[in-house]
Design a protein around this motif. Structure first.
Motif, PDB file in Angstrom:
ATOM      1  N   PRO A  51      40.543  53.445  20.110  1.00 47.74           N
ATOM      2  CA  PRO A  51      38.639  52.461  20.743  1.00 47.74           C
ATOM      3  C   PRO A  51      38.453  52.085  21.421  1.00 47.74           C
ATOM      4  O   PRO A  51      39.600  51.965  22.862  1.00 47.74           O
ATOM      5  CB  PRO A  51      40.005  51.707  19.430  1.00 47.74           C
ATOM      6  N   TRP A  52      37.732  51.075  21.482  1.00 46.56           N
ATOM      7  CA  TRP A  52      36.832  50.644  22.318  1.00 46.56           C
ATOM      8  C   TRP A  52      37.561  48.651  22.000  1.00 46.56           C
ATOM      9  O   TRP A  52      37.579  48.233  23.487  1.00 46.56           O
ATOM     10  CB  TRP A  52      35.580  50.826  22.676  1.00 46.56           C
ATOM     11  N   ALA A  53      37.350  49.072  20.932  1.00 48.51           N
ATOM     12  CA  ALA A  53      37.941  47.174  21.010  1.00 48.51           C
ATOM     13  C   ALA A  53      39.707  46.713  20.095  1.00 48.51           C
ATOM     14  O   ALA A  53      39.739  47.626  19.341  1.00 48.51           O
ATOM     15  CB  ALA A  53      37.178  46.624  20.406  1.00 48.51           C
ATOM     16  N   PHE A  54      39.808  45.794  20.329  1.00 52.04           N
ATOM     17  CA  PHE A  54      40.767  45.664  19.304  1.00 52.04           C
ATOM     18  C   PHE A  54      40.998  44.804  19.174  1.00 52.04           C
ATOM     19  O   PHE A  54      39.835  43.562  19.011  1.00 52.04           O
ATOM     20  CB  PHE A  54      42.593  44.930  19.931  1.00 52.04           C
ATOM     21  N   GLY A  55      40.759  43.541  17.547  1.00 51.48           N
ATOM     22  CA  GLY A  55      40.269  42.830  16.665  1.00 51.48           C
ATOM     23  C   GLY A  55      41.266  42.138  15.811  1.00 51.48           C
ATOM     24  O   GLY A  55      42.264  42.809  15.457  1.00 51.48           O
ATOM     25  N   VAL A  56      40.818  41.314  15.809  1.00 47.80           N
ATOM     26  CA  VAL A  56      41.370  40.384  14.249  1.00 47.80           C
ATOM     27  C   VAL A  56      40.204  39.687  13.340  1.00 47.80           C
ATOM     28  O   VAL A  56      39.782  39.475  14.108  1.00 47.80           O
ATOM     29  CB  VAL A  56      42.204  39.119  14.929  1.00 47.80           C
ATOM     30  N   ASN A  57      41.158  40.001  11.997  1.00 50.47           N
ATOM     31  CA  ASN A  57      39.798  39.078  11.379  1.00 50.47           C
ATOM     32  C   ASN A  57      40.429  38.695  10.063  1.00 50.47           C
ATOM     33  O   ASN A  57      41.941  39.094   9.998  1.00 50.47           O
ATOM     34  CB  ASN A  57      38.618  40.375  10.692  1.00 50.47           C
ATOM     35  N   CYS A  58      40.218  37.645   9.479  1.00 52.37           N
ATOM     36  CA  CYS A  58      40.478  37.282   8.272  1.00 52.37           C
ATOM     37  C   CYS A  58      41.988  36.277   8.433  1.00 52.37           C
ATOM     38  O   CYS A  58      42.347  36.633   7.509  1.00 52.37           O
ATOM     39  CB  CYS A  58      40.611  37.766   7.214  1.00 52.37           C
ATOM     40  N   THR A  59      41.632  35.947   9.912  1.00 49.31           N
ATOM     41  CA  THR A  59      43.448  34.913   9.729  1.00 49.31           C
ATOM     42  C   THR A  59      42.958  33.799  10.485  1.00 49.31           C
ATOM     43  O   THR A  59      41.788  33.377  10.882  1.00 49.31           O
ATOM     44  CB  THR A  59      44.059  36.249  11.197  1.00 49.31           C
ATOM     45  N   ALA A  60      43.853  32.626  10.303  1.00 46.02           N
ATOM     46  CA  ALA A  60      43.488  31.432  10.059  1.00 46.02           C
ATOM     47  C   ALA A  60      43.824  31.133  11.784  1.00 46.02           C
ATOM     48  O   ALA A  60      44.194  31.946  12.666  1.00 46.02           O
ATOM     49  CB  ALA A  60      44.381  30.656   9.643  1.00 46.02           C
ATOM     50  N   LEU A  61      42.840  30.263  11.934  1.00 48.02           N
ATOM     51  CA  LEU A  61      42.619  29.944  13.562  1.00 48.02           C
ATOM     52  C   LEU A  61      43.658  29.625  14.160  1.00 48.02           C
ATOM     53  O   LEU A  61      43.682  29.700  15.083  1.00 48.02           O
ATOM     54  CB  LEU A  61      41.059  28.421  13.276  1.00 48.02           C
ATOM     55  N   ASP A 114      36.831  28.167  21.614  1.00 50.10           N
ATOM     56  CA  ASP A 114      37.131  27.089  22.585  1.00 50.10           C
ATOM     57  C   ASP A 114      38.406  28.661  22.560  1.00 50.10           C
ATOM     58  O   ASP A 114      39.177  28.998  23.561  1.00 50.10           O
ATOM     59  CB  ASP A 114      38.062  26.444  22.126  1.00 50.10           C
ATOM     60  N   ILE A 115      38.975  28.678  21.351  1.00 47.28           N
ATOM     61  CA  ILE A 115      40.148  30.080  21.544  1.00 47.28           C
ATOM     62  C   ILE A 115      39.160  31.242  21.919  1.00 47.28           C
ATOM     63  O   ILE A 115      39.887  32.006  22.841  1.00 47.28           O
ATOM     64  CB  ILE A 115      40.456  30.831  20.239  1.00 47.28           C
ATOM     65  N   GLY A 116      37.940  31.896  22.096  1.00 50.28           N
ATOM     66  CA  GLY A 116      37.661  32.815  22.281  1.00 50.28           C
ATOM     67  C   GLY A 116      37.463  32.427  24.190  1.00 50.28           C
ATOM     68  O   GLY A 116      37.973  33.360  24.321  1.00 50.28           O
ATOM     69  N   ARG A 117      37.454  31.324  23.860  1.00 52.43           N
ATOM     70  CA  ARG A 117      36.891  31.305  26.076  1.00 52.43           C
ATOM     71  C   ARG A 117      38.429  30.946  26.778  1.00 52.43           C
ATOM     72  O   ARG A 117      38.341  32.051  27.778  1.00 52.43           O
ATOM     73  CB  ARG A 117      36.665  29.135  26.333  1.00 52.43           C
ATOM     74  N   VAL A 118      39.218  31.024  25.665  1.00 52.91           N
ATOM     75  CA  VAL A 118      40.657  30.781  26.535  1.00 52.91           C
ATOM     76  C   VAL A 118      41.278  32.285  26.661  1.00 52.91           C
ATOM     77  O   VAL A 118      41.568  32.771  27.599  1.00 52.91           O
ATOM     78  CB  VAL A 118      41.498  30.453  25.624  1.00 52.91           C
ATOM     79  N   ALA A 119      40.637  33.330  25.884  1.00 54.02           N
ATOM     80  CA  ALA A 119      41.201  34.753  25.995  1.00 54.02           C
ATOM     81  C   ALA A 119      40.558  35.138  26.629  1.00 54.02           C
ATOM     82  O   ALA A 119      40.593  35.777  27.076  1.00 54.02           O
ATOM     83  CB  ALA A 119      40.929  35.134  24.424  1.00 54.02           C
ATOM     84  N   LEU A 120      38.964  34.319  26.837  1.00 57.06           N
ATOM     85  CA  LEU A 120      38.032  35.901  27.864  1.00 57.06           C
ATOM     86  C   LEU A 120      38.571  35.527  29.200  1.00 57.06           C
ATOM     87  O   LEU A 120      38.272  35.797  30.330  1.00 57.06           O
ATOM     88  CB  LEU A 120      36.846  35.114  27.666  1.00 57.06           C
ATOM     89  N   GLN A 121      39.269  33.990  28.967  1.00 57.03           N
ATOM     90  CA  GLN A 121      39.539  33.481  30.584  1.00 57.03           C
ATOM     91  C   GLN A 121      40.993  34.733  30.693  1.00 57.03           C
ATOM     92  O   GLN A 121      40.984  33.891  32.375  1.00 57.03           O
ATOM     93  CB  GLN A 121      39.322  31.742  30.590  1.00 57.03           C
TER      94      GLN A 121
END
Length: 385
Positions: A278-288, A348-355
């Motif tokens: 795949p092009w990407a790994f994902g997580v959905n419908c999961t608590a923040l 905030d969570i996405g920023r940490v993951a990307l950085q």
């Protein structure tokens, strides 16, 4: 095998996905979709309301909208009383409605509403468990041949004992059965040149089991083997982690839950020639609250992926809003984390993951109970990513 069919990379390293289409139909547009078809129910009856939902998310700033096909599968349509020909027609029409929403959005003079890329459309494909009653995307208790079938009593399990020959044989047969299930749907969309040519992504969502991840990768590989001239689409598998961990519990001597690292490995790694990458790994419908540790573990796997493939994978992250579903009353207990507060936490969570440097980019949006307000909040706070 799919790595040779590398799709074009989006120009931005942050893309905003839409929110929960089904729950938005209920909460914002006040439609009753409590049928086996869920968000596909209005396609035949009220197509304009599907277009209106897509437009609401585009107006809120979504770069990508998901089609109303999550629940679409032939066994689901059969349970709802539709013939196979009607099932195929509705599946394709669901995609066309999303494409029509995009056309109207651009044609009315609003341009791309400040988005960094023109709006894109992803075909939403739910897991086999979404077609069952009761639904099993959060538990993964699949009937034979897709799983052990034990859902009650002391023997309740969603995994085969992989430390035995019989268990390994059952696991292999289940992967084949699940691959056939997913391939059957892919062939419908790929069989319509206009639809396939117009969509941008394939999104496999809420996948609870490692064997289904493998089955999806096998189904995608088989699709391109069957249709060698077919244009490749970027695609991802979004896994689900209710209660902060995989719903899959080992049935062999090791015991315990399958780890987030093992889930990410099943999506991104492996040298099986029969499984596409795949092009990407994902997580959905999961608590923040569960995302930071899941993404930290997945990030380690992403680094290994980059070493093997010479490119970084993308991350797809679309958590739910935090509302709790109460089965006894068939209602939701709300959360104070809505709109901007939710968006800031997600950002905030996405920023940490990307950085972290593990991912080439991030697709970030919402799942259950997230609507246009939450997506507008993400767009507004995009700078923090």
């Amino acid at each position: 095998m799919a790595a040779a069919r590398s799709p074009s990379t989006p120009s931005s390293n942050v893309l905003i996905l839409d929110g929960g289409l089904g729950t938005t139909l209920e909460d914002v547009f006040h439609r009753n979709i409590s049928t086996p078809l869920w968000s596909a129910k209005p396609v035949d009856e009220e197509p304009e309301v599907i277009i209106a939902v897509h437009l609401a998310f585009l107006d809120a700033g979504a770069d990508i909208v998901l089609t109303s096909t999550y629940q679409c599968a032939f066994n689901t349509f059969d349970r709802a009383g539709y013939a196979r020909a009607d099932a195929e027609r509705i599946m394709l029409e669901s995609v066309r409605l999303a494409l029509e929403a995009r056309r109207r959005f651009l044609a009315r003079g609003s341009g791309n509403n400040g988005a960094r890329t023109p709006p894109r459309v992803a075909i939403s494909l739910g897991p086999y468990g979404a077609t069952l009653y009761p639904a099993q995307e959060f538990d993964g208790f699949y009937p034979p041949p897709y799983g052990p079938g034990a859902r009650d009593g002391a023997d309740k399990t969603n995994a085969f004992p992989l430390d035995t020959d019989a268990g390994r044989a059952q696991e292999a047969a289940a992967v084949d059965a699940l691959a056939a299930f997913h391939l059957e749907r892919l062939v419908v969309f790929a069989g319509d040149a206009e639809v396939w040519g117009a969509v941008d992504y394939l999104a496999f969502e809420t996948v609870p089991l490692v064997r289904e991840v493998r089955a999806i990768r096998r189904a995608v590989a088989r699709l391109y083997e069957m249709k060698p001239g077919l244009a490749a689409k970027p695609w991802w598998i979004s896994t689900v982690h209710p209660d902060g961990h995989s719903p899959e519990k080992r049935a062999d001597a090791r015991g315990g839950w399958v780890t987030a690292t093992e889930v990410a490995e099943s999506v991104l790694l492996g040298d099986d020639e029969d499984e596409a990458t795949p092009w990407a790994f994902g997580v959905n419908c999961t608590a923040l609250e569960s995302l930071p540790h899941i993404l930290k573990d997945a990030g380690g796997v992403a680094k290994r992926f980059a070493e093997l493939h010479g490119r970084q994978p993308w991350l797809v992250m679309h958590p739910n809003r935090g509302d709790v579903y109460i089965p006894e009353t068939q209602s939701w207990k709300g959360t104070s984390r809505e709109g901007t507060p939710w968006a800031k936490d997600v950002g905030d969570i996405g920023r940490v993951a990307l950085q972290s440097g593990c991912w080439e980019g991030i697709v970030v949006g919402g799942c259950c109970k997230t609507g246009p307000d939450e997506i507008a909040g993400l767009k507004q706070h995009r700078f923090i990513l």
